[in-house]
Enzyme design. Structure first.
Site, short mmCIF file in Angstrom:
data_model
loop_
_atom_site.label_atom_id
_atom_site.label_comp_id
_atom_site.label_asym_id
_atom_site.label_seq_id
_atom_site.Cartn_x
_atom_site.Cartn_y
_atom_site.Cartn_z
N THR A 4 0.81 -1.22 0.00
CA THR A 4 0.00 0.00 0.00
C THR A 4 0.84 1.26 0.00
O THR A 4 0.37 2.34 0.33
CB THR A 4 -0.94 0.02 1.22
OG1 THR A 4 -0.16 -0.18 2.40
CG2 THR A 4 -2.00 -1.03 1.11
N HIS A 60 -2.54 5.40 0.77
CA HIS A 60 -3.24 4.14 0.97
C HIS A 60 -2.78 3.44 2.26
O HIS A 60 -3.46 2.56 2.77
CB HIS A 60 -3.01 3.23 -0.24
CG HIS A 60 -4.10 2.24 -0.47
ND1 HIS A 60 -4.90 1.75 0.54
CD2 HIS A 60 -4.53 1.63 -1.61
CE1 HIS A 60 -5.76 0.89 0.03
NE2 HIS A 60 -5.57 0.80 -1.27
N GLY A 72 -10.33 2.24 0.58
CA GLY A 72 -11.35 2.99 -0.14
C GLY A 72 -12.52 3.40 0.73
O GLY A 72 -13.04 4.52 0.60
N THR A 75 -23.23 -12.51 -8.41
CA THR A 75 -23.36 -11.06 -8.30
C THR A 75 -22.93 -10.39 -9.59
O THR A 75 -22.25 -11.00 -10.44
CB THR A 75 -22.50 -10.52 -7.15
OG1 THR A 75 -21.11 -10.73 -7.46
CG2 THR A 75 -22.82 -11.22 -5.84
N ARG A 76 -23.30 -9.11 -9.72
CA ARG A 76 -22.87 -8.35 -10.89
C ARG A 76 -21.35 -8.31 -10.97
O ARG A 76 -20.77 -8.45 -12.05
CB ARG A 76 -23.42 -6.92 -10.84
CG ARG A 76 -24.92 -6.81 -10.99
CD ARG A 76 -25.35 -5.36 -10.99
NE ARG A 76 -24.96 -4.67 -9.76
CZ ARG A 76 -25.05 -3.36 -9.57
NH1 ARG A 76 -25.47 -2.58 -10.55
NH2 ARG A 76 -24.71 -2.81 -8.43
N ASP A 101 -13.35 -6.53 1.14
CA ASP A 101 -13.54 -5.81 2.40
C ASP A 101 -13.83 -6.83 3.49
O ASP A 101 -14.71 -7.69 3.35
CB ASP A 101 -14.71 -4.83 2.27
CG ASP A 101 -14.80 -3.87 3.44
OD1 ASP A 101 -14.82 -4.34 4.60
OD2 ASP A 101 -14.88 -2.66 3.21
N ARG A 118 -16.57 -9.60 7.74
CA ARG A 118 -16.17 -11.01 7.65
C ARG A 118 -15.38 -11.45 8.88
O ARG A 118 -15.16 -12.65 9.05
CB ARG A 118 -15.33 -11.22 6.38
CG ARG A 118 -16.12 -11.05 5.09
CD ARG A 118 -15.24 -11.12 3.85
NE ARG A 118 -16.05 -11.00 2.65
CZ ARG A 118 -16.55 -12.03 1.97
NH1 ARG A 118 -16.30 -13.26 2.36
NH2 ARG A 118 -17.29 -11.83 0.89
N ASP A 152 -6.09 -8.68 -0.25
CA ASP A 152 -5.99 -9.00 -1.68
C ASP A 152 -6.12 -10.51 -1.89
O ASP A 152 -5.57 -11.31 -1.12
CB ASP A 152 -4.65 -8.53 -2.24
CG ASP A 152 -4.58 -7.02 -2.36
OD1 ASP A 152 -5.48 -6.44 -2.98
OD2 ASP A 152 -3.63 -6.42 -1.83
N ASP A 203 -20.56 17.00 -2.45
CA ASP A 203 -21.02 18.39 -2.46
C ASP A 203 -20.35 19.13 -1.30
O ASP A 203 -20.70 18.94 -0.14
CB ASP A 203 -22.55 18.43 -2.31
CG ASP A 203 -23.10 19.84 -2.37
OD1 ASP A 203 -22.31 20.80 -2.45
OD2 ASP A 203 -24.34 20.00 -2.32
#
Length: 456
Positions: free
Chosen positions: A32, A161, A166, A268-269, A300, A304, A320, A397
């Protein structure tokens, strides 16, 4: 496009914050040593002058750093907890973040559809760990406000990182937006990284072949002895839109274009789209059928772990995962087989798996070794597909309306991001695929990406 830096500010927390060395978990120190780069573009803020905008950003940044004080700190070297070797620590010294004010001779219309290109590098502050500056002097967060000739603006961020993943970065940016807009903080970050057993030892035993599980030597192009030549090739980013019907077509058809009803609908998608991307990459790169190839992605682990980590955990709570494949099989076998490999790898990320991985990396001792173990070469013949759909990156915003476009910064061959479609996307509808490939391969990737779907 010319960009001129007018001035630079060091922004410190507006109130005293906790100070001292904050231990980093092993997951903070694995591959990272890089900065996440994100760009936001806005049309002319009609009610604010450029001076008012930079003043608002400086004030609200100083306020949000009170809560997210690690971003006002610096990294430093320390001794690895396992004894011997070096490790990284986060020195929460309040030295501050950096905010740059710049202007460009271009207009937003010059950027077309905002497809990332080399000129975008001028819109993000240049900070990295590979320069001549020692680590304790390098800021962990840098932002740049650029005013365009048309009155529009961009906000470019370079974010360490090591400090956050994220989810944590998105949390920080949107809490900053809350304070800049006069709203209260919605949720405070959780800073105690001991939940990932930083500096402790696990009693769980590592799975068999630990190094083979947690360390992956990336395949090379058949006939090559290193990946140096692949690293040197020019790359280009292409942003491709996947409509909701196209996603459904992928989930409802087999490799030969026949309707397979429920075969892929249970995936999943992300699993189906990633399988499709891997196949298209193998085709576009013209691999030999026997060419080994790796697919890497991050998972993530907040929910878990046993017990689960707080959703507001501020640090790297991702791990990873690498899948091995052979190009000929990825291209020829049904898409559901590739999606199944991805599903199995994701399901394998359990609390026990994460604890074993942490133990494995801790036993390596030296942070340099950890960095090497956690860094995956994703260029040809390999691939990295990261899912940003679940991250709240759109709609930032800071007091003058939401962005007209958000763009991640990436320029490495084989680096692919799946994003929500900020133009008319509803999170459950269309998606964007921002794919970076070698210039010689990008056109064929774009062709196969849509051609394979249209042939379903």
């Amino acid at each position: 496009m010319k960009v001129k830096v007018k001035r630079s500010y060091v922004v410190k927390p507006s109130e005293p914050t906790w100070s001292g060395l904050l231990s980093l978990s092993e997951l903070d120190q694995i591959g990272t040593m890089m900065y996440v780069k994100i760009l936001y573009f806005y049309t002319t803020p009609s009610t604010l002058s450029p001076d008012a905008i930079i003043h608002s950003l400086r004030l609200s940044l100083s306020q949000v750093l009170v809560h997210f004080y690690p971003f006002a700190g610096r990294l430093s070297w320390t001794t690895a907890a396992s004894g011997g070797g070096t490790a990284l620590a986060l020195n929460c010294n309040g030295n501050g973040a950096v905010l740059v004010e710049a202007e460009s001779d271009a207009v937003l219309a010059d950027l077309g559809d905002f497809s990332p290109g080399p000129e975008f590098n001028h819109l993000v502050p240049s900070v990295d760990y590979s320069g001549v500056d020692p680590i304790p002097d390098i800021p962990l967060f840098a932002g740049q406000l650029t005013k365009f000739r048309c009155g529009g603006i961009s906000l470019g961020f370079a974010i360490s990182h090591v400090v956050a993943d994220g989810q944590g970065i998105s949390h920080f940016l949107f809490e900053w937006a809350n304070l800049a807009s006069g709203k209260p903080l919605s949720s405070a970050p959780f800073h105690d990284r001991r939940l990932l057993r930083a500096g402790e030892s696990s009693s769980s035993s590592s799975p068999q072949g630990g190094r083979r599980i947690f360390h992956h030597s990336p395949p090379l192009i058949i006939g090559q002895s290193s990946n140096e030549s692949e690293r040197m090739k020019e790359t280009k980013v292409s942003t491709l839109r996947l409509s909701k019907p196209q996603i459904h077509a992928l989930k409802a058809a087999d490799n030969n274009g026949r309707s397979c009803n429920a075969k892929l609908r249970g995936y999943t998608r992300y699993e189906v789209i990633t399988a499709h991307i891997w196949r298209c990459a193998c085709k576009a790169r013209s691999h030999k059928p026997q060419q080994p190839t790796n697919l890497s992605f991050c998972v993530d682990i907040r929910r878990r772990m046993e017990p689960p980590l707080p959703d507001s955990y501020f640090g790297n709570a991702i791990i990873d995962v690498v899948i091995h494949g052979v190009s000929g099989e990825i291209i020829s076998r049904p898409l559901q087989d590739v999606a199944s490999k991805i599903r199995d790898a994701i399901d394998g990320v359990t609390s026990e798996y994460v604890n074993c991985a942490i133990d494995f990396y801790r036993n390596e001792g030296d942070v340099i070794k950890r960095q090497e173990l956690g860094t995956f070469f994703v260029g040809n013949p390999n691939l990295s597909v990261i899912n940003w759909v679940g991250l709240p990156n759109h709609g930032l915003d800071l007091g003058w309306g939401k962005e007209i476009h958000m763009s991640p910064g990436h320029d490495c061959d084989g680096d692919v991001l799946i994003l929500p479609d900020g133009i008319g996307g509803d999170g459950e509808g269309s998606l964007l695929v921002a794919a970076c490939f070698q210039v010689d391969h990008i056109q064929d990737f774009n062709k196969y990406f849509y051609e394979d779907i249209n042939n379903l």
